[in-house]
Each structure stands twice: as structure tokens, then as C-alpha cells.
Design a protein around this motif. Structure first.
Motif, mmCIF file in Angstrom:
data_model
loop_
_atom_site.group_PDB
_atom_site.id
_atom_site.type_symbol
_atom_site.label_atom_id
_atom_site.label_comp_id
_atom_site.label_asym_id
_atom_site.label_seq_id
_atom_site.Cartn_x
_atom_site.Cartn_y
_atom_site.Cartn_z
ATOM 1 N N SER A 165 0.869 -1.381 -0.114
ATOM 2 C CA SER A 165 -0.109 0.078 0.041
ATOM 3 C C SER A 165 0.624 1.385 0.138
ATOM 4 C CB SER A 165 -0.924 -0.022 1.163
ATOM 5 O OG SER A 165 -0.172 -0.139 2.418
ATOM 6 N N LEU A 166 2.121 1.229 0.597
ATOM 7 C CA LEU A 166 2.981 2.365 0.540
ATOM 8 C C LEU A 166 3.446 2.565 -0.698
ATOM 9 C CD1 LEU A 166 4.816 2.140 4.013
ATOM 10 C CD2 LEU A 166 2.583 3.120 3.504
ATOM 11 N N PHE A 169 0.565 4.369 -2.631
ATOM 12 C CA PHE A 169 0.532 5.567 -2.002
ATOM 13 C C PHE A 169 1.516 6.344 -2.846
ATOM 14 C CE2 PHE A 169 1.829 9.136 0.498
ATOM 15 C CZ PHE A 169 0.809 9.722 0.636
ATOM 16 N N ALA A 181 6.203 10.533 1.341
ATOM 17 C CA ALA A 181 6.395 9.171 1.071
ATOM 18 C C ALA A 181 7.862 9.058 0.996
ATOM 19 C CB ALA A 181 5.938 9.039 -0.450
ATOM 20 N N ASN A 240 8.575 7.880 4.531
ATOM 21 C CA ASN A 240 8.093 6.440 4.622
ATOM 22 C C ASN A 240 9.126 5.559 4.131
ATOM 23 O OD1 ASN A 240 4.401 6.945 3.658
ATOM 24 N ND2 ASN A 240 5.513 7.096 5.703
ATOM 25 N N THR A 242 -1.572 10.626 6.430
ATOM 26 C CA THR A 242 -1.732 9.472 7.266
ATOM 27 C C THR A 242 -3.143 8.932 7.174
ATOM 28 O OG1 THR A 242 -0.227 10.661 8.770
ATOM 29 C CG2 THR A 242 -1.379 8.969 9.620
ATOM 30 N N ILE A 287 -3.028 6.887 3.842
ATOM 31 C CA ILE A 287 -2.518 5.547 4.211
ATOM 32 C C ILE A 287 -3.038 4.611 5.056
ATOM 33 C CG2 ILE A 287 -0.284 4.773 5.305
ATOM 34 C CD1 ILE A 287 1.362 6.742 4.059
#
Length: 390
Positions: free
Chosen positions: A7-8, A11, A56, A59, A279, A282
Motif C-alpha cells: 500500500s505504501l 501511495f 512518502a 516512509n 496519514t 495511508i
């Protein structure tokens, strides 16, 4: 990146796709309002794209930092300095590219005397560099404290060194005068009608916190699921992420009452608000993709961009710059002069624009075509397992 954090990747890829979409309309005169930046204070969906990308970056940092910490100071500093230098230089060369320009029907060399020094990639480089140092040496708790201190100090600097009755106006903003003094007016962005850089030195300061917060969220996700990725752990993670996102978003809104939400000066309230929204998004994406396993054409579309984000973004910037120096004869005007157009402009005016009565639709269709073009490049790279890293 571990597959359970797919999922990251999605994103990050969605952010790149949106960056390409908003940067490449068929005509800058025909754009739907959500795809334009706010004139000054306030925000639109477009104003969320760049801070989401910095978020990101943070992240991704959370997943490589443990390896760098294990390797020691010298390896860490070498890696971070090298990456910072490369990203900054690529950004500077992109500002200079295509090195020539049309003047009175002739191609002449572009002088370095009026090349813009800062831009999107340069900000990414600087924010990555300082956020990496802060995270590495201050650890997570210390990094959070430093990040909040940066936001508070930036607010104080805006108030103390602001010019005129409104320290948050274009001419009142202290960063405007700092950039002119340090970099020179000829090396700044002039899209506002005056020498002012939305990626300037002063406003880079709070943007560092955007990367720090992105790191902290990434590290929180990693820690929570490190030993156990059961549904119960994911639901606990999602609940906490959702609460954190709401708190940051509303804190940004409240702070915006005294320090206006503004992308162009990257106000501290803007950092909190956009971090909160990132956030929240996400947390929703983790629920849909990791828990509900909702993977399909949409996730694949954005995942492709997420695997070569910087490379695809650079290509998307080089395309219109290259197109601008290509002149194709399209006809002869009544006075006998030859009419020229660039390939992309021809595609917009002869293919996209005539399809709709509303010119905004033709402009949007052109932007979508550009996004799909770069998706195809990203898809081919992914298929061949080619991942360009800096």
C-alpha cells in the motif's frame, strides 16, 4: 519493501501520477479548479501532491534506515551525501535543460546567469539530507521533538523577520527577501510576476519536518507489524493511524487561524494539515489493500509509478522541455509567414481539444494521455525488472 506494505508503494505511485497530471495540462488557460494551486492562502487537491511525495520519501526512509544504522556512520554519511548530491544536480540540470531556447527564429544557448537554482528535486534533496541526519542521530523521539521545534521556530521567524503589516504575504514573507539576497532575483522563479521561489531556502525548513513525519509514520507501521501481522494487529495499527491523522489535520486547521495554510511559503500549519491527510489516506489504503486484499487495475496502475518514482518524474519534466524546442511546420499565415507548432501542442490542438465543447475537458484529456504514456514506460521498466535508483 516488504510485500505487506504494498500500500505504501501504491501511495507513492499515486502521488507521482498526480504530479504528472497537474504539471501537464493541454493548456494552462483551461484547467479545472481542483487541478490548480491555490492563488496564495488555502489549498486545493493539487497543493497536497508535493507534501505527499515528501511524506512518502520519509516512509521509504523508515525501511532503509535500520540497514544504514547497522552499517555505521561512514557508510550512512556516504550514502546520504551521494544521494543528496545526485538528486540536487539532476534538478539543477533539469532547470537548465534543454540548454538552448528559441529567440527571433534561432536557437541560442541558455545562459547560466538566469537559471533557477531551486525547484522540486532540489527541495527533495535538501529535505532528504537534513531529515536523514536528524532521524539518524536523534532517533525517533528526538526526531519528533526536532521536527516540532522546526515548525515553531519557522513560525517565529516569519513573525520576527516579516516585512510590512502582513508577514505572510508574498512581499511580506521573509523568505522572499532571503532568496533574493542569497540566490539573486535572476535565479528565482518568476511565475508569480515577481522574483519569488515557492521552493526557496526559508520554506525548505518546515518541509524537512514533512519528511521526518513521513519517517515516523513509516517506522510506526513497520514496528507494529514486525513481529505479528495478524488482523488484530492491523486493526490496532489502523485505529491509531486514523486518530493520529485526525489530530494532525485538525491541529493544522486550528494553527491555520494564526499561521495561514499556504503551500507557497510552506507554512507550519500546512505541514500538519497535509501530514494528517497523508496519514489518513495511508490508513485507508492499508485497510483496503493489506486487510481487504483489494488489489486490481487501480493498484497496478499506481504501483508501476511507485517502483521508479524519481526516474519517471524526471522523464515527465524532460518531455515538455524537449518538446518546446521542436518546431513543426503546420501551415502558412495570411501574411506569408510560416506557422509552427510543437508535437505535443499539435496533439492537444488537433486531437484532444476538438473532442469537447468545454476546453477544460480537452486539456484534462491531454494530461491523462501524458500520464498513461509514462505509465507505459514504467510498466515496461517493471516488466524487465529495471529499477532506476539514485
Amino acid at each position: 519493501m516488504n510485500q505487506r506494505f504494498y500500500s505504501l508503494d501504491v501511495f507513492r505511485g499515486a502521488t507521482v501520477a498526480l504530479m504528472i497530471l497537474v504539471n501537464n495540462p493541454g493548456s494552462w488557460s483551461h484547467i479545472y479548479e481542483p487541478l490548480e494551486h491555490a492563488p496564495w492562502h488555502g489549498y486545493t487537491p493539487t497543493d497536497l501532491v508535493f507534501p505527499f511525495f515528501l511524506f512518502a520519501v520519509g516512509n521509504a526512509m523508515a525501511f532503509v534506515m535500520p540497514k544504514l544504522q547497522a552499517a555505521g556512520d561512514s557508510v550512512f554519511l556516504k550514502k546520504v551525501c551521494k544521494r543528496t548530491f545526485l538528486i540536487f544536480i539532476i534538478g539543477l540540470l533539469m532547470n537548465w535543460y534543454p540548454f538552448v531556447r528559441w529567440q527571433e527564429g534561432n536557437l541560442i544557448a541558455k545562459s547560466l546567469h538566469d537559471i533557477r537554482i531551486l525547484n522540486v528535486l532540489q527541495r527533495i534533496a535538501l529535505c532528504y539530507f537534513f531529515a536523514s541526519l536528524i532521524v539518524y542521530y536523534c532517533k525517533p523521539k528526538g526526531a519528533f521533538v526536532v521536527g516540532m521545534m522546526i515548525l515553531l521556530i519557522y513560525w517565529a521567524l516569519c513573525l520576527l523577520f516579516g516585512h510590512g503589516p502582513d508577514p505572510f504575504s508574498l512581499e511580506g514573507f521573509w523568505g522572499t527577501h532571503l532568496d533574493r539576497a542569497v540566490l539573486g532575483s535572476s535565479h528565482l522563479y518568476h511565475g508569480e510576476g515577481v522574483a519569488f521561489d515557492p521552493e526557496g531556502l526559508a520554506s525548505t525548513l518546515p518541509a524537512i519536518t514533512q519528511v521526518i513525519f513521513g519517517y515516523l509514520v513509516g517506522q510506526f507501521i513497520q514496528q507494529k507489524t514486525k513481529e505479528n501481522n495478524s488482523p488484530a494487529i492491523f486493526y490496532e495499527l489502523l485505529t491509531k493511524l486514523f486518530v493520529i491523522g485526525c489530530v494532525l489535520f485538525f491541529a493544522g486547521l486550528c494553527w491555520g487561524g494564526v499561521f495561514p495554510i499556504n503551500k507557497k511559503i510552506w507554512s507550519s500549519s500546512y505541514v500538519l494539515l497535509t501530514t494528517g491527510l497523508a496519514t489518513l489516506i495511508i490508513s485507508i489504503m492499508i485497510y483496503l489493500i493489506e486487510v481487504r486484499k483489494a488489489k486490481g487495475w487501480a493498484t497496478k496502475l499506481f504501483d508501476v509509478f511507485g517502483k521508479n518514482p524519481l526516474f519517471i518524474y524526471v522523464l515527465s519534466q524532460l518531455l515538455p522541455k524537449t518538446d518546446a524546442i521542436i518546431r513543426v511546420k503546420t501551415g502558412v499565415e495570411e501574411n506569408g509567414s510560416i506557422e509552427y507548432s510543437s508535437p505535443l501542442n499539435w496533439f492537444y490542438t488537433h486531437v484532444c481539444d476538438p473532442l469537447f465543447s468545454n476546453p477544460n475537458n480537452g486539456s484534462l484529456l491531454f494530461a491523462i494521455c501524458i500520464v498513461l504514456f509514462f505509465w507505459l514506460i514504467g510498466f515496461l521498466l517493471d516488466k524487465k525488472k529495471i529499477y532506476v535508483k539514485v
